[in-house]
Every structure is written in C-alpha cells, then in structure tokens.
Write an enzyme that holds these catalytic residues in place. Sequence first.
Site, PDB file in Angstrom:
ATOM      1  N   LYS A 180      35.012  -7.667 -92.435  1.00 58.34           N
ATOM      2  CA  LYS A 180      35.800  -7.590 -91.192  1.00 58.34           C
ATOM      3  C   LYS A 180      35.239  -8.573 -90.178  1.00 58.34           C
ATOM      4  CE  LYS A 180      36.490  -2.646 -91.494  1.00 58.34           C
ATOM      5  NZ  LYS A 180      36.569  -1.446 -90.732  1.00 58.34           N
ATOM      6  N   HIS A 181      35.034  -9.786 -90.622  1.00 56.09           N
ATOM      7  CA  HIS A 181      34.582 -10.846 -89.724  1.00 56.09           C
ATOM      8  C   HIS A 181      34.901 -12.201 -90.366  1.00 56.09           C
ATOM      9  CE1 HIS A 181      30.932  -9.989 -92.268  1.00 56.09           C
ATOM     10  NE2 HIS A 181      31.129 -11.274 -92.489  1.00 56.09           N
ATOM     11  N   ALA A 182      34.706 -13.250 -89.591  1.00 60.83           N
ATOM     12  CA  ALA A 182      34.816 -14.625 -90.106  1.00 60.83           C
ATOM     13  C   ALA A 182      33.539 -15.352 -89.711  1.00 60.83           C
ATOM     14  CB  ALA A 182      36.035 -15.314 -89.511  1.00 60.83           C
TER      15      ALA A 182
END
Length: 134
Positions: free
Chosen positions: A48-50
């Site tokens: 749930k991130h980049a």
Amino acid sequence: MQTIKYTFQPHGDDRGQLVALEEYNDIPFRIKRVYYMYDTIPNVVRGKHAHKRLEQILVCVSGSCKIRLDNGKEKKIVALEKPYEGLYVSHDMWREMYDFSKNAVLMVFASEVYDEDDYIRDYDEFLSYVKEKR
Ligand code: T46
C-alpha cells in the site's frame, strides 16, 4: 499496463532445484538490499505504497501470493506461485501484496538501501505525484 515477469533458470538434478540470481544478469540492477517476509497473517494486505526511485524484483520463493500493481492510470494483478519466477516492480508504482498462502515467503531484491523518504504511503499523494510527472 505491461508487467515484466522473469523466469529464472532452475538448475535441477536428482537432489532437487537451485536458482542463482546475479546482479545485472538475472536481476537488471545492482542489488543493494535483500529482504523477505514470512508468517504473513491470513487476509492481510501489505505494501500500500509506491517508491520514488526504488526498483525491485519480487520472488515468492515458497508458497504463493498476489501483487496488485497500479501506475495511477491502470491496475494489474499478478500471481507469484513459482520459486523461479520474479516480478519486476518499478518506481512510481503503487503496490499491494495479498492472498499469501500459509507457507509463503516473499523475497525482494532491491536497487537501493532502505530509505523511508523514498516511500509515498498516501494514495492521493501518489496520484498527484505521477500525474505531475506525466
Ligand atoms: C515494498 C514491498 C514489496 C526495514 O527496516 N528495512 C527494510 O528494508 C524494509 C523493507 C522494512 N523495514 C522495516 C520498516 C517497517 O517497520 O520493516 C517494517 C515493515 O516494512 P513495511 O511496512 O514497509 O513492509 P511492506 O511489506 O508493507 O513493504 C515492503 C517494502 O517496505 C516495500 O519497499 O515495495 O515490501
């Protein structure tokens, strides 16, 4: 959206299998870090991130899991089920890992050392970031 999945060469003999991964050869960048996750709780969603710069290759060396990739325009789900398959995940890509099997071990080869400043952990911020870069 195109995804890049590598099929590594297993060196099998009558004792079993072995996969060797070399930087710039099997892995398309210098490997600065390796980490892995295991004992993942059922139904949990990780990631749930980049990342702004980081490139990675994900290998489910035991069991299976799914990776949801999102470049801000398109989404794709990739299943990792074989210990000789690797998924390339570029920077500027939102990722979620989920559906881990009981025995799953997800190993990650990373192009950079750990740097919390490289993470974008807010989805709306990610969308603005990639929109601005286009
Ligand atoms: C990614 C996906 C695929 C460290 O101290 N060093 C490290 O190298 C890493 C990766 C994590 N950590 C610490 C930071 C947190 O306290 O370990 C804890 C769990 O990390 P995180 O919540 O970021 O883990 P995931 O599974 O959500 O994401 C990880 C990577 O962080 C990320 O870069 O692309 O796996």
